[in-house]
Write an enzyme that holds these catalytic residues in place. Structure first.
Site, mmCIF file in Angstrom:
data_model
loop_
_atom_site.group_PDB
_atom_site.id
_atom_site.type_symbol
_atom_site.label_atom_id
_atom_site.label_comp_id
_atom_site.label_asym_id
_atom_site.label_seq_id
_atom_site.Cartn_x
_atom_site.Cartn_y
_atom_site.Cartn_z
ATOM 1 N N LEU A 502 76.136 37.056 80.383
ATOM 2 C CA LEU A 502 75.754 36.393 79.140
ATOM 3 C C LEU A 502 74.985 37.321 78.223
ATOM 4 C CD1 LEU A 502 74.475 32.947 80.431
ATOM 5 C CD2 LEU A 502 76.521 33.361 79.084
ATOM 6 N N GLY A 503 74.234 38.207 78.823
ATOM 7 C CA GLY A 503 73.434 39.111 78.001
ATOM 8 C C GLY A 503 72.589 39.992 78.884
ATOM 9 N N GLY A 506 65.350 42.753 79.281
ATOM 10 C CA GLY A 506 64.560 43.958 79.526
ATOM 11 C C GLY A 506 64.595 44.402 80.972
ATOM 12 N N PHE A 507 64.644 43.452 81.872
ATOM 13 C CA PHE A 507 64.572 43.837 83.275
ATOM 14 C C PHE A 507 65.830 43.515 84.033
ATOM 15 C CE2 PHE A 507 60.173 43.418 82.019
ATOM 16 C CZ PHE A 507 59.777 44.700 82.326
ATOM 17 N N GLY A 508 66.860 43.143 83.333
ATOM 18 C CA GLY A 508 68.071 42.861 84.070
ATOM 19 C C GLY A 508 69.080 42.128 83.228
ATOM 20 N N ILE A 509 70.063 41.627 83.913
ATOM 21 C CA ILE A 509 71.208 41.036 83.239
ATOM 22 C C ILE A 509 71.223 39.538 83.503
ATOM 23 C CG2 ILE A 509 73.733 41.105 83.115
ATOM 24 C CD1 ILE A 509 73.523 43.987 84.144
ATOM 25 N N ASP A 621 56.356 38.002 73.097
ATOM 26 C CA ASP A 621 57.626 38.627 72.723
ATOM 27 C C ASP A 621 58.555 37.591 72.106
ATOM 28 O OD1 ASP A 621 59.384 40.699 72.349
ATOM 29 O OD2 ASP A 621 60.129 40.727 74.407
#
Ligand SMILES: *[C@@H]1O[C@H](CO)[C@@H](O)[C@H](O)[C@H]1NC(C)=O
Ligand SMILES: *[C@@H]1O[C@H](CO)[C@@H](O)[C@H](O)[C@H]1NC(C)=O
Ligand SMILES: *[C@@H]1O[C@H](CO)[C@@H](O)[C@H](O)[C@H]1NC(C)=O
Ligand SMILES: *[C@@H]1O[C@H](CO)[C@@H](O)[C@H](O)[C@H]1NC(C)=O
Ligand SMILES: *[C@@H]1O[C@H](CO)[C@@H](O)[C@H](O)[C@H]1NC(C)=O
Ligand SMILES: *[C@@H]1O[C@H](CO)[C@@H](O)[C@H](O)[C@H]1NC(C)=O
Ligand SMILES: *[C@@H]1O[C@H](CO)[C@@H](O)[C@H](O)[C@H]1NC(C)=O
Ligand SMILES: *[C@@H]1O[C@H](CO)[C@@H](O)[C@H](O)[C@H]1NC(C)=O
Ligand SMILES: *[C@@H]1O[C@H](CO)[C@@H](O)[C@H](O)[C@H]1NC(C)=O
Ligand SMILES: *[C@@H]1O[C@H](CO)[C@@H](O)[C@H](O)[C@H]1NC(C)=O
Length: 804
Positions: A502-503, A506-509, A621
Site C-alpha cells: 500500500l505504501g 519511515g520504518f517499513g512497508i 509528524d
C-alpha cells in the site's frame, strides 16, 4: 558595516524595550588604561553594549565577589549569565578589592593590597590598554600596537563564545579547554574538562579530571560538523552561524562565528552535569538548542568494545558488530575467530558514529576503494571509513570503542571480517527478546514482550560507567493486545507480495491483507535492517494501543516473531489524504463538504490526542500522508512512530536535540530550536488545512513569485482580501464562502511564528463551529521570509529523518 549597524540598532531596541536598568553602577566605557583600576560598582561595558565586566557575586547579598564578564542587560535579571570568571578559584572581599592595570601592563586583582590574581603580563611600550570587546573577549594589548599580551578568550572557563577556540596549540603545547563550574554558586573548576584530544585524527572529548577517563566524545570533524553529533548539521538551519574548524601544524581548533545579532547571542556551556549545551538567545530568553550527550549512547563506550549502541525512544540496545560475539571476559564483544592477514571481506555499518580515533590514522582525502586497499594492505587494520572534511580515509587498529548508530546522519563504517564469515546476516540485537512462535490468533503476548524488554534494558545499563543518567521517559503498563502469528499474516498478505503493497513508511512497508474471516487489514512491516525500528515500533505500539478515537487509526494487533515486527491496523479503503488533494483527477472527488468534514475530523482526532485522551500526546509528524481515509472519507490520524507523551501539565514544551518530522509541516521553533509542543502540532494542522483548501503542497508550492511558499502566498492574498483565489479549482462552486474564509483565517492563526500566539485545538474546534468573528493573525509567517534566500524552499537536505 551595515550589518554591524543593524545589529546595534536591533540590540538597542531590546535594551530600550527593557524597563530594567542597573542601579548604582557606573561604567568607565569599554577601555581601562594603565594606572587605572576598577572597584566594586564600576564596570566596563563593551562598545555595542553586549557584555559587561565587573565584580559579581553568584550568591545574593554576598560580601564577596568575583571578577567576571556577563551579558549586559539580558534576562534572566536575577542571575547574570556569566561567561567568564577571572579569579574562579576564590572570591574576594568586595569592599577591599580592586582590579588594577599597572602601567607596565599587568592586570592584577588586589584584596587589601595583596595580589590575588593576575595576568602576569608586561608591556614593552608601557602603555597598556585593556578593552572589553563586543565578542566578550577581554583583551590586553600593548598600547597602540595591536600586539595582544593576554586575552580572556585564551583562558576559557565553562563557556565557549563565538570566536573562542577549543583545541590545541602546538606552538605552546597548551590546549584551549573548558571546565564547568563546581556548582551554580561556585565558579571554581568542577570535575570535568572538555578539550580536544590532538590525536592523529583529533576528537573533542569530555574527560574526568581525576581519572582522566573519557566520558563522551563528539567524533572527528567532517568539514561541517562533528561526526558524532549529526544534529549539529541541523543547526545549519539556524542560519548565520558558521562552524569553523582549523587544523594545521600550529594549531587545531573548533570555533563558532556569528553573522548576525541573534546568532551572536549564543554560547556553548559545559555544565556541572558534564553536558555541552548550546544556548541561543531568541529575543526573550535563553533556550537550549543543542545538548550533548543527549542519550545513553552518547556516553563513552556505553555498550563496550566492538558493540554498537542504538537509542530508540524508550530503550537503548547493544549489538555486536558482525564477526563478534558477546564475551563474558570483556565489556562488549570479542572476535568469533581471529582475523588473518588474508581476510579481505568487510561488512558495512551505516549511519555510524565512527569509533574512538585515539589509535586511528588519517590517510587523507582518497576514494573509498583506495581506502579499502590501504586497510587490506595493513594486517592490523580492522576497520575503515571515509568521512568528509580534512581527515578523509581513516583506518583503525585494535579494538573498536564507542560505537553508536544514528537514525539519520553518521558515516559508513567498514568492518573487516575473518575469512570464513561470508554471511551478511546481522547479529540479532541482544536487547530484543526472540519469542517463540505463537500458535493461534489472539495470544496475549505483546505486553509480556515489552515488559521483558524493559527488564533487559535494566541489565544493559549495568555496562554504564559512573556518570549522570539521562532522564528516561516513563511508560505505563501496556494494555493487552492481540498477537497474530506470522503464518496468518503471510497468508493474509500473499507473503508480503509486491501487489499487496500500500505504501512505504519511515520504518517499513505497509501491506494490504485479508484474513480468513474476510476482514481486511493493513500490515505495517518494519524493515529488518532498520536499526532503530524496534523502538519506534514499540513507541507506536504502546501509544496507539492506548488511544481510541474514531479519528485515529485503530490497532488490531501485533506480531513479533524472530526479527519480524508487524503492526496490524484497520484497513482504510481510501488510503491517505495526499493521494487525493494533490491529484488532479482524484481531487475532484473531494467537494467542499467532504473537505470540511476531513478538516473537522482531523481537528477532533488532534484534540483527542492533545487533551482528551488518558495520555496527552504530541504527534510530531502530522502531514497529509499520515491522514488516512476510510470508505466514507472519514479521516484518521496514523503513524505514531515519533509521537511523544506528555504526562501532567508542566511539560508543555520540551527541547529535543534531534528534530524529526517533515519539512513543510514543521513549526519554525521546532526547525530552529528543536522545541516542540502541542502548538507545533497546531502549526502542522494549519498547513494541512491550507493544503486541503488549495490542493497544493506547501513545500513544492511554486507560483510566479518564487519567494513565497504556500503559507506566505495565502497570507498575502488574505491581507489583500483575495483569499478565495487560493481555492482548489476542483472545488468548482461547491463551497460555502463563509466556511472557507473561516478555515483560511483559522489556519493563518495556526501557522503564526510565535507558538504562544497559535490557538489550542480546543480553540480551533470553537473557531470551526462558531460564527463569531475570528481574531486577526498578527504577522506574515517568517517561514516565508526565510524562503526568500532560497534556503528553505530549495533545501533538499533530508530533514525527514523518519518521514517518507
Ligand atoms: C603611571 O603612573 C606613573 C607614576 O605616576 C607614571 O610615571 C606613568 O607615566 C603612568 N603611566 C601611564 C600609562 O599613565
Ligand atoms: C537572588 O535574588 C533574586 C530576587 O530576589 C532571586 O530571584 C534569585 O533567585 C536570587 N539568586 C540566588 C542565586 O539566590
Ligand atoms: C584553581 O584550583 C585548581 C585546583 O584546586 C588548580 O589546579 C588551579 O591551578 C587553580 N587556578 C588558579 C587560577 O589559581
Ligand atoms: C589599585 O588602584 C586603586 C585605585 O586606583 C589604588 O587605590 C590602589 O592603591 C591600587 N593598588 C595597587 C596595589 O596599586
Ligand atoms: C597611540 O596613538 C595616539 C593617537 O593615535 C598617540 O597620541 C600616542 O602617542 C600613541 N601611543 C603610542 C605608545 O604609540
Ligand atoms: C611540545 O611537546 C612535544 C612533545 O611532548 C615536544 O616535542 C615539543 O618540543 C613541545 N613544544 C613546545 C613548544 O614546548
Ligand atoms: C604557523 O606559525 C608560524 C609562526 O608563528 C607562521 O609563520 C605560519 O604561517 C603558521 N602556519 C600556519 C599554517 O598558520
Ligand atoms: C560564514 O560562511 C559564509 C559562507 O561560507 C561566509 O560567506 C561568511 O562570510 C561566513 N561568516 C563569518 C562570520 O565567518
Ligand atoms: C544536573 O543534574 C541534576 C540532577 O539530574 C539536576 O537537578 C540539575 O539541575 C542539573 N544541573 C544542570 C546545570 O543541568
Ligand atoms: C590505543 O592504544 C593504546 C596502547 O596500545 C591503548 O592503551 C589504548 O587503549 C588504545 N585506545 C583505543 C581507543 O583503542
Amino acid at each position: 558595516m551595515a550589518r554591524m549597524q543593524l545589529f546595534l540598532l536591533q540590540f538597542f531596541e531590546i535594551v530600550l524595550a527593557e524597563t530594567f536598568f542597573l542601579l548604582g553602577q557606573s561604567s568607565s566605557g569599554d577601555i581601562l588604561l594603565g594606572n587605572n583600576s576598577l572597584i566594586d560598582g564600576q564596570t566596563l561595558i563593551s562598545m555595542g553594549s553586549v557584555f559587561q565586566l565587573g565584580f559579581f557575586s553568584p550568591v545574593n547579598n554576598s560580601a564577596t565577589a568575583y571578577i567576571g564578564i556577563w551579558y549586559y542587560n539580558l534576562p534572566p535579571r536575577e542571575n547574570k549569565v556569566v561567561v567568564w570568571v577571572a579569579n574562579r578559584n576564590k572570591s574576594v572581599d568586595t569592599s577591599m578589592a580592586s582590579l588594577n592595570l599597572t602601567s607596565d601592563g599587568n592586570l592584577i586583582l588586589f584584596e587589601k593590597g595583596i595580589k590575588f590574581w593576575s595576568t602576569g603580563t608586561s608591556a614593552e611600550l608601557n602603555s597598556p590598554r585593556l578593552q572589553l570587546l563586543d565578542s566578550g573577549n577581554l583583551a590586553l594589548t600593548d598600547g597602540n600596537s595591536s600586539r595582544t599580551l593576554w586575552q580572556s578568550f585564551d583562558h576559557g572557563c565553562d563557556t565557549l563564545l563565538p570566536g573562542m577556540k577549543i583545541g590545541f596549540d602546538f606552538r605552546t603545547n597548551t590546549s584551549w579547554q573548558f571546565m564547568p563550574w563546581m556548582s551554580a554558586t561556585d565558579p571554581s573548576p568542577g570535575k570535568y574538562v572538555a578539550k580536544m584530544e590532538a590525536y592523529n585524527v583529533p576528537d573533542f572529548f569530555t574527560l574526568s579530571v581525576d581519572r582522566y577517563a573519557k566520558l563522551g566524545r563528539t567524533g572527528p570533524w567532517n568539514g561541517q560538523w562533528f561526526t558524532g553529533l549529526p544534529t549539529m548539521g541541523n543547526s545549519i538551519l539556524v542560519r548565520n552561524v558558521n562552524f569553523t574548524y582549523v587544523s594545521n601544524q600550529n594549531e587545531t581548533y573548533y570555533m563558532t562565528e556569528y553573522q548576525t545579532r541573534s546568532s551572536r547571542l549564543n554560547r556553548l556551556v559545559v555544565d556541572a552535569n558534564l553536558t555541552y549545551k548550546r544556548w541561543i538567545f531568541d529575543g526573550r530568553d535563553w533556550r537550549v538548542f543543542l545538548s550533548f550527550p543527549s542519550d545513553d549512547c552518547d556516553y563513552y563506550n556505553h555498550c563496550g568494545r566492538n558493540s554498537v549502541c542504538t537509542k530508540g525512544y524508550y530503550s537503548t540496545s547493544c549489538r555486536c558488530l558482525e564477526g563478534f560475539v558477546e564475551n563474558k571476559n570483556v565489556v562488549g564483544c570479542a572476535r568469533k575467530e581471529p582475523l588473518l592477514c588474508s581476510s579481505n571481506q568487510f561488512s558495512k555499518e551505516q549511519n555510524m558514529k565512527v569509533p574512538d580515533t585515539e589509535n586511528a590514522t588519517s590517510r587523507g582525502k582518497i576514494s573509498l576503494d583506495a581506502c579499502k586497499k590501504l586497510c587490506l594492505d595493513d594486517c592490523s587494520c580492522v576497520a575503515y571509513a571515509v568521512i568528509n572534511g580534512p581527515y578523509g580515509c581513516i583506518t583503525w587498529r585494535g579494538e573498536l570503542l564507542d560505537l553508536r548508530s544514528f537514525i539519520d546522519g553518521g558515516d559508513d563504517l567498514y568492518i573487516r571480517l575473518p575469512e570464513s564469515s561470508t554471511s551478511n546476516w546481522k547479529e540479532p540485537v541482544w536487547a530484543i527478546v526472540v519469542i517463540p512462535v505463537s500458535l493461534g490468533i489472539l495470544v496475549l503476548c505483546c505486553a509480556g514482550v515489552l515488559a521483558r524488554r524493559r527488564r533487559n534494558r535494566a541489565s544493559t545499563s549495568r555496562l554504564q560507567l559512573q556518570f549522570p543518567k539521562v532522564q528516561k521517559d516513563s511508560i505505563s503498563t501496556l494494555d493487552v493486545l492481540p498477537s497474530y502469528d506470522l503464518r496468518t499474516i503471510k497468508a493474509a498478505t500473499n507473503d508480503f507480495s509486491e501487489r499487496n503493497k500500500l505504501g512505504e513508511g519511515g520504518f517499513g512497508i505497509v501491506y494490504k491483507g485479508q484474513l480468513d474471516d474476510e476482514q481486511k487489514i493493513a500490515v505495517k512491516k518494519l524493515s529488518r535492517y532498520s536499526s532503530q525500528g524496534p523502538d519506534e515500533f514499540q513507541n507506536e505500539l504502546s501509544l496507539i494501543a492506548k488511544l481510541q478515537h474514531r479519528n485515529l487509526v485503530r490497532l488490531l494487533g501485533c506480531c513479533m516473531e524472530g526479527d519480524e515486527r508487524l503492526l496490524i491496523l484497520e484497513y482504510m479503503e481510501n488510503k491517505s489524504l495526499d493521494a487525493f488533494i494533490y491529484d488532479k483527477t482524484k481531487s475532484s472527488l473531494l467537494n467542499w463538504q467532504k473537505r470540511f468534514n476531513i478538516i473537522i475530523g482531523i481537528a477532533r482526532g488532534l484534540l483527542y490526542l492533545h487533551q482528551d485522551s488518558r495520555l496527552r500526546v504530541i504527534h510530531r509528524d502530522l502531514k497529509p500522508s499520515n491522514i488516512l481515509l476510510d470508505k466514507d472519507m472519514n479521516p484518521k490520524i496514523s503513524d505514531f512512530g515519533i509521537a511523544r507523551i506528555f504526562e501532567g501539565d508542566n511539560a508543555l514544551e520540551d527541547a529535543t536535540t534531534r528534530p524529526v518530522g517533515t519539512f513543510g509541516y514543521m513549526a519554525p521553533e521546532y526547525i530552529s530550536y528543536g522545541l516542540f509542543s502541542f502548538k507545533s502540532d497546531v502549526f502542522s494542522f494549519g498547513v494541512i488545512v491550507l493544503e486541503i483548501i488549495s490542493g497544493k503542497k506547501n513545500r513544492i508550492f511554486s507560483q510566479t513569485d518564487t519567494s513565497l511558499n504556500l503559507l506566505g502566498h495565502v497570507y498575502k492574498l488574505w491581507k489583500e482580501g483575495r483569499s478565495l483565489e487560493i481555492l482548489d479549482d476542483a472545488l468548482n462552486e461547491s463551497y460555502t464562502t463563509e466556511e472557507v474564509l473561516r478555515c483560511i483565517q483559522m489556519s493563518l492563526l495556526c501557522i503564526q511564528d510565535n507558538s504562544e500566539d497559535r490557538p489550542t485545538m480546543t480553540e480551533v474546534m470553537t473557531m470551526l463551529a462558531s460564527e463569531d468573528q475570528l481574531l486577526t493573525p498578527l504577522k506574515q509567517p517568517t517561514i516565508t521570509t526565510t524562503n526568500s534566500d532560497g534556503s528553505f524552499a530549495t533545501n533538499e537536505m533530508s530533514f525527514t529523518l523518519v518521514g517518507r
